[in-house]
Design a protein around this motif. Structure first.
Motif, mmCIF file in Angstrom:
data_model
loop_
_atom_site.group_PDB
_atom_site.id
_atom_site.type_symbol
_atom_site.label_atom_id
_atom_site.label_comp_id
_atom_site.label_asym_id
_atom_site.label_seq_id
_atom_site.Cartn_x
_atom_site.Cartn_y
_atom_site.Cartn_z
ATOM 1 N N PHE A 60 -63.533 -75.456 -1.935
ATOM 2 C CA PHE A 60 -64.616 -76.386 -2.251
ATOM 3 C C PHE A 60 -65.632 -76.362 -1.108
ATOM 4 N N LYS A 61 -66.893 -76.078 -1.444
ATOM 5 C CA LYS A 61 -67.970 -76.101 -0.449
ATOM 6 C C LYS A 61 -69.005 -77.122 -0.883
ATOM 7 N N LYS A 62 -69.292 -78.071 0.011
ATOM 8 C CA LYS A 62 -70.296 -79.094 -0.300
ATOM 9 C C LYS A 62 -71.668 -78.441 -0.473
ATOM 10 N N THR A 63 -72.434 -78.966 -1.399
ATOM 11 C CA THR A 63 -73.826 -78.556 -1.529
ATOM 12 C C THR A 63 -74.667 -79.525 -0.696
ATOM 13 N N ASP A 64 -75.959 -79.351 -0.707
ATOM 14 C CA ASP A 64 -76.846 -80.290 -0.021
ATOM 15 C C ASP A 64 -76.972 -81.610 -0.786
ATOM 16 N N LEU A 65 -76.529 -81.632 -2.033
ATOM 17 C CA LEU A 65 -76.616 -82.835 -2.851
ATOM 18 C C LEU A 65 -75.297 -83.594 -2.815
ATOM 19 N N GLU A 66 -75.399 -84.887 -2.688
ATOM 20 C CA GLU A 66 -74.233 -85.766 -2.578
ATOM 21 C C GLU A 66 -73.279 -85.583 -3.771
ATOM 22 N N ASP A 67 -72.003 -85.315 -3.491
ATOM 23 C CA ASP A 67 -70.915 -85.240 -4.458
ATOM 24 C C ASP A 67 -70.864 -83.958 -5.294
ATOM 25 N N ILE A 103 -79.323 -78.157 -10.458
ATOM 26 C CA ILE A 103 -78.946 -79.554 -10.670
ATOM 27 C C ILE A 103 -79.944 -80.449 -9.930
ATOM 28 N N ILE A 104 -80.185 -81.628 -10.510
ATOM 29 C CA ILE A 104 -81.041 -82.646 -9.901
ATOM 30 C C ILE A 104 -80.248 -83.942 -9.849
ATOM 31 N N ASP A 105 -80.183 -84.556 -8.689
ATOM 32 C CA ASP A 105 -79.499 -85.834 -8.528
ATOM 33 C C ASP A 105 -80.388 -86.940 -9.096
ATOM 34 N N MET A 106 -79.977 -87.523 -10.220
ATOM 35 C CA MET A 106 -80.756 -88.564 -10.889
ATOM 36 C C MET A 106 -80.193 -89.963 -10.622
ATOM 37 N N ARG A 107 -79.273 -90.074 -9.666
ATOM 38 C CA ARG A 107 -78.647 -91.359 -9.361
ATOM 39 C C ARG A 107 -79.519 -92.110 -8.356
ATOM 40 N N MET A 108 -80.121 -93.199 -8.791
ATOM 41 C CA MET A 108 -81.077 -93.931 -7.960
ATOM 42 C C MET A 108 -80.461 -94.470 -6.673
ATOM 43 N N ASP A 109 -79.148 -94.689 -6.651
ATOM 44 C CA ASP A 109 -78.503 -95.225 -5.452
ATOM 45 C C ASP A 109 -77.971 -94.128 -4.525
ATOM 46 N N SER A 110 -78.256 -92.886 -4.816
ATOM 47 C CA SER A 110 -77.749 -91.764 -4.020
ATOM 48 C C SER A 110 -78.703 -91.406 -2.885
ATOM 49 N N PRO A 111 -78.183 -90.991 -1.738
ATOM 50 C CA PRO A 111 -79.064 -90.554 -0.642
ATOM 51 C C PRO A 111 -79.809 -89.260 -0.966
ATOM 52 N N THR A 112 -79.367 -88.538 -2.010
ATOM 53 C CA THR A 112 -80.068 -87.297 -2.391
ATOM 54 C C THR A 112 -80.798 -87.457 -3.735
ATOM 55 N N PHE A 113 -81.108 -88.713 -4.110
ATOM 56 C CA PHE A 113 -81.830 -89.009 -5.347
ATOM 57 C C PHE A 113 -83.106 -88.170 -5.452
ATOM 58 N N LYS A 114 -83.314 -87.564 -6.615
ATOM 59 C CA LYS A 114 -84.479 -86.738 -6.976
ATOM 60 C C LYS A 114 -84.527 -85.388 -6.243
ATOM 61 N N GLN A 115 -83.479 -85.032 -5.533
ATOM 62 C CA GLN A 115 -83.442 -83.708 -4.892
ATOM 63 C C GLN A 115 -82.746 -82.731 -5.834
ATOM 64 N N GLN A 128 -69.838 -61.497 -11.342
ATOM 65 C CA GLN A 128 -69.414 -60.796 -10.130
ATOM 66 C C GLN A 128 -68.954 -61.754 -9.033
ATOM 67 N N ASN A 129 -69.724 -62.813 -8.759
ATOM 68 C CA ASN A 129 -69.334 -63.690 -7.646
ATOM 69 C C ASN A 129 -68.285 -64.734 -8.050
ATOM 70 N N ARG A 130 -68.102 -64.951 -9.344
ATOM 71 C CA ARG A 130 -67.065 -65.842 -9.873
ATOM 72 C C ARG A 130 -67.116 -67.264 -9.308
ATOM 73 N N LYS A 131 -68.247 -67.664 -8.764
ATOM 74 C CA LYS A 131 -68.385 -69.032 -8.259
ATOM 75 C C LYS A 131 -68.549 -69.995 -9.422
ATOM 76 N N MET A 132 -68.188 -71.254 -9.167
ATOM 77 C CA MET A 132 -68.387 -72.326 -10.132
ATOM 78 C C MET A 132 -69.189 -73.432 -9.446
ATOM 79 N N LEU A 133 -69.834 -74.263 -10.241
ATOM 80 C CA LEU A 133 -70.577 -75.393 -9.709
ATOM 81 C C LEU A 133 -70.060 -76.661 -10.360
ATOM 82 N N TYR A 134 -69.598 -77.593 -9.520
ATOM 83 C CA TYR A 134 -69.203 -78.907 -10.021
ATOM 84 C C TYR A 134 -70.441 -79.796 -10.022
#
Length: 186
Positions: free
Chosen positions: A3-10, A85-97, A106-112
């Motif tokens: 699991f690798k965190k993205t720049d967006l919360e959660d 993905i766009i963070d649409m949660r108004m209470d999130s520190p990454t809202f609207k990012q 080939q890279n077999r990555k997934m995005l949660y």
């Protein structure tokens, strides 16, 4: 599973932890315990497949209103996509990012994608397939979207969109309606 965190919360990029030998490899693509160890409750109630015949087909940006918000686990099983993905949660520190990642066979990555995010993608190859389990059933009355080319987000797509459905072209711009709807939900 890695699991690798993205720049967006959660939100997470998930890579396979491969156990290989002369036959190829084995890896877990989903494990309820691994998700729980990262604070994620992901109970699959529906799984979707998307096929796009042509490169630069754009799908998005989609989400569902409360109480039907859904989390997704996106995997490109054939071809390649630029997933956004766009963070649409108004209470999130990454809202609207927003954040974009290339997912491919080939890279077999997934995005949660957590609940409360808008999601969409552009195909980077012809004959691309995407598979994604979700935590809510599709609920037509709760279906929402925002424009993929909305200047409020300035998403940097890798190429001009060549194929976009009428439905995706008709979603509202964020500042015109979505912001008011989200504020009303609080």
């Amino acid at each position: 599973m890695i699991f690798k965190k993205t720049d967006l919360e959660d939100a997470y990029i998930i890579e396979l932890e491969r156990l290989g030998d002369s036959r190829g490899f084995f890896a877990r693509a989903f494990c309820e315990n691994e998700f729980a160890n990262h604070g994620i409750d992901f109970s699959i109630v529906q799984a979707n497949t998307s096929y796009s015949a042509k490169k630069h087909t754009l799908r998005g940006m989609h989400y569902q209103d409360k109480p039907y918000q859904e989390a997704k686990l996106i995997k490109c099983t054939k071809g390649a996509i630029f997933d956004v993905i766009i963070d649409m949660r108004m209470d999130s520190p990454t809202f609207k990012q927003w954040e974009g990642i290339e997912l491919s066979e080939q890279n077999r990555k997934m995005l949660y994608v957590p609940e409360g995010f808008a999601h969409g993608f552009m195909t980077l190859e012809d004959e691309t397939e995407v598979y994604y389990p979700v935590t809510q059933s599709y609920t037509p009355g709760a279906e929402k979207g925002i424009r993929w080319d909305d200047p409020a987000f300035n998403i940097q797509w890798p190429a001009p969109a060549e194929i976009v459905s009428e439905k995706d072209e008709s979603w509202p711009f964020y500042e015109n309606t979505v912001d008011k709807e989200l504020r009303h939900q609080l």
